[in-house]
Design an enzyme around this catalytic site. Structure first.
Site, PDB file in Angstrom:
ATOM      1  N   GLY A  46       0.837  -1.199   0.000  1.00 28.80           N
ATOM      2  CA  GLY A  46       0.000   0.000   0.000  1.00 28.80           C
ATOM      3  C   GLY A  46       0.866   1.240   0.000  1.00 28.80           C
ATOM      4  O   GLY A  46       2.013   1.209   0.456  1.00 28.80           O
ATOM      5  N   LEU A  92       6.519   1.559   4.147  1.00 33.43           N
ATOM      6  CA  LEU A  92       7.621   1.919   3.249  1.00 33.43           C
ATOM      7  C   LEU A  92       8.338   3.181   3.734  1.00 33.43           C
ATOM      8  O   LEU A  92       9.492   3.406   3.374  1.00 33.43           O
ATOM      9  CB  LEU A  92       7.103   2.110   1.820  1.00 33.43           C
TER      10      LEU A  92
HETATM   11 NI    NI Z   1       2.681   3.201   5.537  1.00 37.33          NI
END
Ligand code: NI
Length: 167
Positions: A46, A92
């Site tokens: 995501g 991330l």
């Molecule tokens: Ni995130």
């Protein structure tokens, strides 16, 4: 398409609240395509526009094994949250860090698709977690904000050390 640089926690730009998209035009479709490419390349499941320093309410998600079920949510809004689940999350923007976060087990959202049509979706399990994690990003919240102050401090120290090693 283009790969976009991903902001790293604790970058203050991750705290910005994203603005709703007024109209789904070519620039939004290009942003979503670039975000999808960036997410698959990372690789991740995501990505929120906030993480690539674009403060518009756009999210891409693909929780499939084969990475062939891209979902794009524009102006996603939680309309219902039920139950609870605790799962290990990563991000991330917080590379190499994983920790347990409590989320709703089932959610319903309203959003716009790439054609600008208003839609609804019900989700549970990993998809529900991912949706909540990405909507958090649009509101300026990173998953580590849900952890204790002590854990956040340890994570900041660890990431600072990593940055020194890789710089
Ligand atoms: Ni995130």
């Amino acid at each position: 398409m283009a790969l976009l640089p991903i902001l790293r926690f604790p970058d203050p730009r991750l705290k910005k609240v994203a603005q709703p998209v007024a109209e789904v035009d070519e620039s939004i479709r290009k942003l979503a395509a670039d975000m999808a490419e960036t997410m698959y390349e990372a690789p991740g499941i995501g990505l929120a526009a906030t993480q690539v320093d674009v403060h518009k309410r756009v999210v891409v998600i693909d929780v499939s094994e084969e990475k062939n079920e891209l979902r794009v949510f524009i102006n996603p809004e939680l309309s219902r949250c039920e139950g609870a689940q605790v799962g290990e999350e990563g991000c991330l923007s917080v590379p190499g860090i994983y920790d347990k976060v409590e989320r709703a087990e089932r959610v319903a959202i309203t959003y716009m698709d790439l054609d600008g049509s208003r839609r609804t979706l019900e989700a549970d399990g990993l998809l529900a977690v991912c949706i909540q994690h990405e909507i958090d990003h649009l509101n300026g919240t990173v998953f580590v904000d849900h952890l204790s102050q002590l854990k956040q401090l340890r994570i900041k120290n660890k990431l600072a050390k990593q940055a020194r090693v890789t710089a």
